[in-house]
Write a protein that holds these residues in place. Structure first.
Motif, PDB file in Angstrom:
ATOM      1  N   GLY A  30       0.809  -1.207   0.000  1.00  0.00           N
ATOM      2  CA  GLY A  30       0.000   0.000   0.000  1.00  0.00           C
ATOM      3  C   GLY A  30       0.846   1.261   0.000  1.00  0.00           C
ATOM      4  O   GLY A  30       0.548   2.223  -0.726  1.00  0.00           O
ATOM      5  N   GLN A  31       1.913   1.265   0.798  1.00  0.00           N
ATOM      6  CA  GLN A  31       2.796   2.424   0.839  1.00  0.00           C
ATOM      7  C   GLN A  31       3.512   2.626  -0.491  1.00  0.00           C
ATOM      8  O   GLN A  31       3.678   3.759  -0.958  1.00  0.00           O
ATOM      9  CB  GLN A  31       3.828   2.251   1.958  1.00  0.00           C
ATOM     10  N   ALA A  32       3.937   1.533  -1.115  1.00  0.00           N
ATOM     11  CA  ALA A  32       4.589   1.637  -2.427  1.00  0.00           C
ATOM     12  C   ALA A  32       3.599   2.143  -3.482  1.00  0.00           C
ATOM     13  O   ALA A  32       3.937   2.986  -4.324  1.00  0.00           O
ATOM     14  CB  ALA A  32       5.152   0.276  -2.837  1.00  0.00           C
ATOM     15  N   TRP A  33       2.378   1.634  -3.425  1.00  0.00           N
ATOM     16  CA  TRP A  33       1.343   2.039  -4.397  1.00  0.00           C
ATOM     17  C   TRP A  33       1.054   3.525  -4.287  1.00  0.00           C
ATOM     18  O   TRP A  33       0.802   4.198  -5.289  1.00  0.00           O
ATOM     19  CB  TRP A  33       0.081   1.223  -4.160  1.00  0.00           C
ATOM     20  N   ARG A  34       1.094   4.057  -3.073  1.00  0.00           N
ATOM     21  CA  ARG A  34       0.821   5.485  -2.856  1.00  0.00           C
ATOM     22  C   ARG A  34       1.878   6.368  -3.498  1.00  0.00           C
ATOM     23  O   ARG A  34       1.611   7.546  -3.792  1.00  0.00           O
ATOM     24  CB  ARG A  34       0.742   5.783  -1.360  1.00  0.00           C
ATOM     25  N   GLN A  35       3.083   5.832  -3.709  1.00  0.00           N
ATOM     26  CA  GLN A  35       4.155   6.621  -4.317  1.00  0.00           C
ATOM     27  C   GLN A  35       3.994   6.748  -5.830  1.00  0.00           C
ATOM     28  O   GLN A  35       4.654   7.576  -6.458  1.00  0.00           O
ATOM     29  CB  GLN A  35       5.520   5.969  -4.024  1.00  0.00           C
ATOM     30  N   LEU A  36       3.114   5.924  -6.397  1.00  0.00           N
ATOM     31  CA  LEU A  36       2.989   5.861  -7.854  1.00  0.00           C
ATOM     32  C   LEU A  36       1.960   6.855  -8.375  1.00  0.00           C
ATOM     33  O   LEU A  36       1.037   7.256  -7.666  1.00  0.00           O
ATOM     34  CB  LEU A  36       2.611   4.442  -8.284  1.00  0.00           C
ATOM     35  N   GLU A  37       2.118   7.226  -9.653  1.00  0.00           N
ATOM     36  CA  GLU A  37       1.207   8.149 -10.307  1.00  0.00           C
ATOM     37  C   GLU A  37       0.149   7.347 -11.070  1.00  0.00           C
ATOM     38  O   GLU A  37       0.467   6.644 -12.025  1.00  0.00           O
ATOM     39  CB  GLU A  37       1.979   9.062 -11.270  1.00  0.00           C
ATOM     40  N   ARG A  38      -1.100   7.479 -10.638  1.00  0.00           N
ATOM     41  CA  ARG A  38      -2.187   6.704 -11.256  1.00  0.00           C
ATOM     42  C   ARG A  38      -2.372   7.037 -12.728  1.00  0.00           C
ATOM     43  O   ARG A  38      -2.766   6.196 -13.531  1.00  0.00           O
ATOM     44  CB  ARG A  38      -3.513   6.958 -10.532  1.00  0.00           C
ATOM     45  N   THR A  39      -2.068   8.292 -13.089  1.00  0.00           N
ATOM     46  CA  THR A  39      -2.303   8.730 -14.470  1.00  0.00           C
ATOM     47  C   THR A  39      -1.215   8.249 -15.428  1.00  0.00           C
ATOM     48  O   THR A  39      -1.327   8.456 -16.632  1.00  0.00           O
ATOM     49  CB  THR A  39      -2.382  10.265 -14.534  1.00  0.00           C
ATOM     50  N   LEU A  47       6.443  -0.645 -12.442  1.00  0.00           N
ATOM     51  CA  LEU A  47       6.504  -0.240 -11.039  1.00  0.00           C
ATOM     52  C   LEU A  47       5.210  -0.610 -10.318  1.00  0.00           C
ATOM     53  O   LEU A  47       5.237  -1.052  -9.161  1.00  0.00           O
ATOM     54  CB  LEU A  47       6.753   1.266 -10.939  1.00  0.00           C
ATOM     55  N   HIS A  48       4.076  -0.429 -11.006  1.00  0.00           N
ATOM     56  CA  HIS A  48       2.799  -0.847 -10.431  1.00  0.00           C
ATOM     57  C   HIS A  48       2.779  -2.366 -10.210  1.00  0.00           C
ATOM     58  O   HIS A  48       2.236  -2.855  -9.216  1.00  0.00           O
ATOM     59  CB  HIS A  48       1.642  -0.445 -11.356  1.00  0.00           C
ATOM     60  N   LEU A  49       3.377  -3.091 -11.154  1.00  0.00           N
ATOM     61  CA  LEU A  49       3.431  -4.546 -11.033  1.00  0.00           C
ATOM     62  C   LEU A  49       4.231  -4.951  -9.803  1.00  0.00           C
ATOM     63  O   LEU A  49       3.845  -5.879  -9.068  1.00  0.00           O
ATOM     64  CB  LEU A  49       4.051  -5.154 -12.293  1.00  0.00           C
ATOM     65  N   LEU A  50       5.338  -4.265  -9.544  1.00  0.00           N
ATOM     66  CA  LEU A  50       6.160  -4.580  -8.372  1.00  0.00           C
ATOM     67  C   LEU A  50       5.372  -4.369  -7.077  1.00  0.00           C
ATOM     68  O   LEU A  50       5.434  -5.194  -6.164  1.00  0.00           O
ATOM     69  CB  LEU A  50       7.423  -3.715  -8.370  1.00  0.00           C
ATOM     70  N   LEU A 197      11.203  -5.243   0.921  1.00  0.00           N
ATOM     71  CA  LEU A 197      10.547  -5.104  -0.380  1.00  0.00           C
ATOM     72  C   LEU A 197      10.084  -3.670  -0.620  1.00  0.00           C
ATOM     73  O   LEU A 197      10.157  -3.160  -1.735  1.00  0.00           O
ATOM     74  CB  LEU A 197       9.369  -6.072  -0.486  1.00  0.00           C
ATOM     75  N   PHE A 198       9.608  -3.015   0.443  1.00  0.00           N
ATOM     76  CA  PHE A 198       9.216  -1.612   0.285  1.00  0.00           C
ATOM     77  C   PHE A 198      10.415  -0.745  -0.067  1.00  0.00           C
ATOM     78  O   PHE A 198      10.335   0.119  -0.954  1.00  0.00           O
ATOM     79  CB  PHE A 198       8.558  -1.080   1.558  1.00  0.00           C
ATOM     80  N   VAL A 199      11.531  -0.947   0.617  1.00  0.00           N
ATOM     81  CA  VAL A 199      12.744  -0.168   0.337  1.00  0.00           C
ATOM     82  C   VAL A 199      13.163  -0.349  -1.124  1.00  0.00           C
ATOM     83  O   VAL A 199      13.543   0.615  -1.810  1.00  0.00           O
ATOM     84  CB  VAL A 199      13.887  -0.579   1.286  1.00  0.00           C
ATOM     85  N   LEU A 200      13.086  -1.582  -1.611  1.00  0.00           N
ATOM     86  CA  LEU A 200      13.475  -1.865  -2.995  1.00  0.00           C
ATOM     87  C   LEU A 200      12.582  -1.128  -3.990  1.00  0.00           C
ATOM     88  O   LEU A 200      13.066  -0.471  -4.923  1.00  0.00           O
ATOM     89  CB  LEU A 200      13.407  -3.369  -3.262  1.00  0.00           C
TER      90      LEU A 200
END
Length: 220
Positions: A30-39, A47-50, A197-200
């Motif tokens: 969840g924390q990793a997903w929050r760093q990503l740009e949905r658009t 990155l979303h796959l990871l 895994l989050f750090v990666l």
């Protein structure tokens, strides 16, 4: 044969702490997903796959430790392998900037190194914590390869390596300390690897943003 200190019987919910600690992977995802740009899903699908694969690792871990069903152990292992393979592919493409045939050479060298390790490893250790050593070797290789490209990413990989060493220690200690620590230490393995895994993924996200910023500045 007893696999984990906490599990001393067959059936569901024999490892409550091991099962619950697997939820840490969902927090990391969840924390990793929050760093990503949905658009920008198309440009950053890898990155979303990871981030999604971290959640898959968590799902597999919770199911395996909650049930003790044999085939779910392989699902647990497969989820980890899937994350490792995808991350290394993303690293080779995003960080090392490899394209064919360089990418093929990179995978051949990686496969040869891992295969050689398992060929030299005595069979008795194949199911032990020592079998995770090639993953540590990949982290160390990543540090070397990223040092000249992105020192921040290299530091992230160094932190991930430290977390992984600690995780391997507590995983190996689980059965050894069973007489003194009734619940074992495998749950700590989950917490440490979830953080790892989050750090990666977080480090890779920052690297991609840095790379895109540099390209944008060069174009401007």
């Amino acid at each position: 044969m007893r696999i984990y200190c906490e599990r001393d019987t067959l059936g569901w919910f024999a490892e409550p702490l091991n099962a619950v600690s697997g939820l840490a992977f969902f927090i990391s995802a969840g924390q990793a997903w929050r760093q990503l740009e949905r658009t920008r899903l198309r440009e950053q699908w890898d990155l979303h796959l990871l981030a999604g694969l971290i959640a898959l690792v968590g799902l597999a871990s919770v199911l395996w430790h909650a049930s003790g069903i044999g085939w779910l152990h392989w699902f647990d292992a497969a989820a980890v392998v899937a994350f490792v393979l995808v991350y290394w592919q993303v690293f080779l493409v995003r960080v090392s900037q490899l394209r064919w045939p360089g990418l093929l050479v990179g995978w051949l060298l990686t496969g040869a190194g891992v295969a050689l390790f398992y060929l030299l490893l005595p069979p008795i250790f194949l199911g032990s914590t020592l079998a995770y050593t090639p993953l540590l070797a990949l982290l160390l290789a990543g540090i070397v390869l990223s040092t000249r490209v992105d020192r921040r990413l290299a530091r992230d990989l160094l932190l991930a390596s430290v977390l992984f060493v600690l995780a391997m220690v507590v995983r190996a200690a689980d059965l050894l300390l069973c007489e003194w620590v009734i619940v074992g230490t495998h749950w700590l393995w989950h917490l440490l690897t979830a953080g790892l895994l989050f750090v990666l993924v977080d480090g890779m996200i920052r690297h991609v943003r840095l790379r895109e910023t540099r390209v944008g500045n060069d174009v401007a």
